[in-house]
Design a protein around this motif. Sequence first.
Motif, mmCIF file in Angstrom:
data_model
loop_
_atom_site.group_PDB
_atom_site.id
_atom_site.type_symbol
_atom_site.label_atom_id
_atom_site.label_comp_id
_atom_site.label_asym_id
_atom_site.label_seq_id
_atom_site.Cartn_x
_atom_site.Cartn_y
_atom_site.Cartn_z
ATOM 1 N N SER A 77 9.697 99.603 79.164
ATOM 2 C CA SER A 77 9.547 100.228 80.473
ATOM 3 C C SER A 77 10.742 99.853 81.338
ATOM 4 C CB SER A 77 8.250 99.754 81.141
ATOM 5 O OG SER A 77 8.122 100.275 82.453
ATOM 6 N N LYS A 78 10.998 100.634 82.359
ATOM 7 C CA LYS A 78 12.020 100.288 83.342
ATOM 8 C C LYS A 78 11.435 99.492 84.504
ATOM 9 C CE LYS A 78 15.575 101.976 81.298
ATOM 10 N NZ LYS A 78 16.642 101.064 80.794
ATOM 11 N N SER A 79 10.122 99.265 84.473
ATOM 12 C CA SER A 79 9.447 98.486 85.508
ATOM 13 C C SER A 79 8.679 97.347 84.871
ATOM 14 C CB SER A 79 8.478 99.369 86.299
ATOM 15 O OG SER A 79 7.614 98.579 87.097
ATOM 16 N N PRO A 80 8.700 96.172 85.474
ATOM 17 C CA PRO A 80 7.921 95.061 84.910
ATOM 18 C C PRO A 80 6.421 95.314 84.940
ATOM 19 C CG PRO A 80 8.767 94.485 87.072
ATOM 20 C CD PRO A 80 9.435 95.764 86.692
ATOM 21 N N ALA A 81 5.982 96.252 85.784
ATOM 22 C CA ALA A 81 4.562 96.569 85.902
ATOM 23 C C ALA A 81 4.144 97.714 84.991
ATOM 24 C CB ALA A 81 4.229 96.910 87.350
ATOM 25 N N GLY A 82 5.097 98.288 84.260
ATOM 26 C CA GLY A 82 4.776 99.397 83.376
ATOM 27 C C GLY A 82 4.610 100.696 84.149
ATOM 28 N N PRO A 83 4.091 101.755 83.518
ATOM 29 C CA PRO A 83 3.516 101.758 82.170
ATOM 30 C C PRO A 83 4.578 101.590 81.084
ATOM 31 C CG PRO A 83 3.602 103.990 83.032
ATOM 32 C CD PRO A 83 3.999 103.072 84.164
ATOM 33 N N PHE A 84 4.120 101.147 79.887
ATOM 34 C CA PHE A 84 5.008 100.883 78.767
ATOM 35 C C PHE A 84 4.794 101.927 77.668
ATOM 36 C CE2 PHE A 84 5.147 96.882 80.926
ATOM 37 C CZ PHE A 84 6.384 96.327 80.600
ATOM 38 N N GLU A 85 5.890 102.271 77.000
ATOM 39 C CA GLU A 85 5.825 103.212 75.882
ATOM 40 C C GLU A 85 6.064 102.451 74.587
ATOM 41 O OE1 GLU A 85 7.937 107.305 74.199
ATOM 42 O OE2 GLU A 85 8.479 106.517 76.173
ATOM 43 N N ALA A 86 5.112 102.547 73.665
ATOM 44 C CA ALA A 86 5.172 101.787 72.419
ATOM 45 C C ALA A 86 6.085 102.443 71.401
ATOM 46 C CB ALA A 86 3.772 101.638 71.837
ATOM 47 N N GLU A 87 6.747 101.611 70.595
ATOM 48 C CA GLU A 87 7.515 102.098 69.464
ATOM 49 C C GLU A 87 6.565 102.704 68.423
ATOM 50 O OE1 GLU A 87 11.171 101.726 68.985
ATOM 51 O OE2 GLU A 87 10.795 101.643 71.154
ATOM 52 N N ALA A 88 7.100 103.562 67.582
ATOM 53 C CA ALA A 88 6.272 104.306 66.628
ATOM 54 C C ALA A 88 5.724 103.446 65.505
ATOM 55 C CB ALA A 88 7.070 105.473 66.049
ATOM 56 N N THR A 89 6.358 102.298 65.261
ATOM 57 C CA THR A 89 5.936 101.406 64.168
ATOM 58 C C THR A 89 5.950 99.962 64.656
ATOM 59 O OG1 THR A 89 8.209 101.232 63.377
ATOM 60 C CG2 THR A 89 6.824 102.942 62.368
ATOM 61 N N PRO A 90 5.220 99.067 63.990
ATOM 62 C CA PRO A 90 5.280 97.651 64.369
ATOM 63 C C PRO A 90 6.630 97.043 64.016
ATOM 64 C CG PRO A 90 3.955 97.934 62.394
ATOM 65 C CD PRO A 90 4.271 99.318 62.891
ATOM 66 N N MET A 91 6.923 95.873 64.554
ATOM 67 C CA MET A 91 8.164 95.176 64.246
ATOM 68 C C MET A 91 8.173 94.774 62.775
ATOM 69 S SD MET A 91 8.536 92.713 67.610
ATOM 70 C CE MET A 91 10.113 92.035 67.053
ATOM 71 N N ALA A 92 9.222 95.141 62.067
ATOM 72 C CA ALA A 92 9.333 94.794 60.649
ATOM 73 C C ALA A 92 9.331 93.277 60.499
ATOM 74 C CB ALA A 92 10.605 95.384 60.061
ATOM 75 N N GLY A 93 8.525 92.783 59.576
ATOM 76 C CA GLY A 93 8.446 91.348 59.341
ATOM 77 C C GLY A 93 7.487 90.618 60.251
ATOM 78 N N SER A 94 6.777 91.352 61.117
ATOM 79 C CA SER A 94 5.834 90.706 62.025
ATOM 80 C C SER A 94 4.438 90.694 61.425
ATOM 81 C CB SER A 94 5.808 91.432 63.370
ATOM 82 O OG SER A 94 5.162 92.698 63.253
ATOM 83 N N PHE A 95 3.655 89.713 61.857
ATOM 84 C CA PHE A 95 2.264 89.618 61.426
ATOM 85 C C PHE A 95 1.547 88.640 62.334
ATOM 86 C CE2 PHE A 95 4.976 86.849 58.872
ATOM 87 C CZ PHE A 95 4.376 85.600 58.975
ATOM 88 N N SER A 96 0.234 88.556 62.195
ATOM 89 C CA SER A 96 -0.602 87.652 62.969
ATOM 90 C C SER A 96 -0.583 88.003 64.459
ATOM 91 C CB SER A 96 -0.201 86.195 62.712
ATOM 92 O OG SER A 96 -1.217 85.297 63.123
ATOM 93 N N ILE A 97 -0.727 87.001 65.333
ATOM 94 C CA ILE A 97 -1.026 87.252 66.746
ATOM 95 C C ILE A 97 -0.167 86.385 67.671
ATOM 96 C CG2 ILE A 97 -3.414 87.908 66.242
ATOM 97 C CD1 ILE A 97 -4.223 85.052 67.223
ATOM 98 N N ASP A 98 -0.426 86.529 68.965
ATOM 99 C CA ASP A 98 0.095 85.664 70.033
ATOM 100 C C ASP A 98 1.619 85.581 70.092
ATOM 101 O OD1 ASP A 98 -2.529 85.229 70.610
ATOM 102 O OD2 ASP A 98 -2.607 83.161 69.920
#
Length: 372
Positions: free
Chosen positions: A165-186
Amino acid sequence: MRNPLKLKAPASALAASLALLAACQSTETKQETTAATAPTETSKADTAAAKKYLSEPLVKEIYTADPSAHVFNNKIYIYPSHDIEAGIPENDKGDHFAMNDYHILSMDSVGGKITDHGVALAVKDIPWAGRQLWAPDAAFKNGTYYLYFPVKDKQDVFRIGVATSKSPAGPFEAEATPMAGSFSIDPAVFQDTDGQAYMYFGGLWGGQLQRWQKGAYDANAPEKEPNGAVPALNARVGKLSGDMKHFDGPVREIQILDEAGKPLLASDTKRRFFEGGWLHKYQGKYYFSYSTGDTHLLVYATSDKPTGPFTYQGVIMEPVQGWTTHHSIIEKNGKWYIFYHDTQLSGKTWLRNIKVTELKRRADGGIETIVP
């Protein structure tokens, strides 16, 4: 929460106490109701009872948890989970934490008025998402704000996504796929003074970290982490690329060592990592803090490098009311603060409320333990 002590009293004191109790029971209290999904306003009696808490909830209109706080444009922005009553029975996988969206909050300073900027991102806005938007974090670079979020994909495996987003308050637009190599939480993102950003992530049990020990998701792995005299499973860390959307190189496991320089063991449940990692820097030292999960402590370890190894130092916060504990640490106007949550408003571990209190240090840089 600990049970109050039961003390014997002399007869005169007992009579006085009974009289006082009768007077209290006759006092009328006013109850105000809100929507079914929102916390109720505290009564006069509840206000008196609330004095047992170190601090009060920052927001009472909605349930909030897992507060990731940042200072952007000299204002404090908080990126919490948004708890809801989903009617799902409690279990160790955390299915009852069935969050659907994020609300971003802001305030000019600690103690100031809180602004709820509304829904910034929802499950329905994420092309690859299935369910459960858990604890997020945020970062800023080159005019863009980044929201990092864990959510189960359509195969019910937790991955980490990124939205912009261009604002810290959003709204935010999600990428089409998750981050490669990412898993789990937090996910927790730390930007060092040289501009390099790092992501720390991982959580046991419902966070599925124990299912990634072989480098790929193992659906047949145990529901809980290994135990006994074996090294504990630790958070992961990865350098972020210049565009803040990818890992720059392999993700690796953090080391957390005891005072003798040996890895903490899985059996050391009051010190080993469980979930909710956070990194901050103070006087050239890197402080990695985290939750011990089923022993309900916030603890910390330090290092001379952002990637560790880290040496265990002590307890930041004793158990809060409620099963979970999750935090963030920031500096504002020369003071340090810790944002955290408990269940003061609801009494239910899946309906939490965020709070803040000052973080104090000893002369040697050690953190003073907080009793919430």
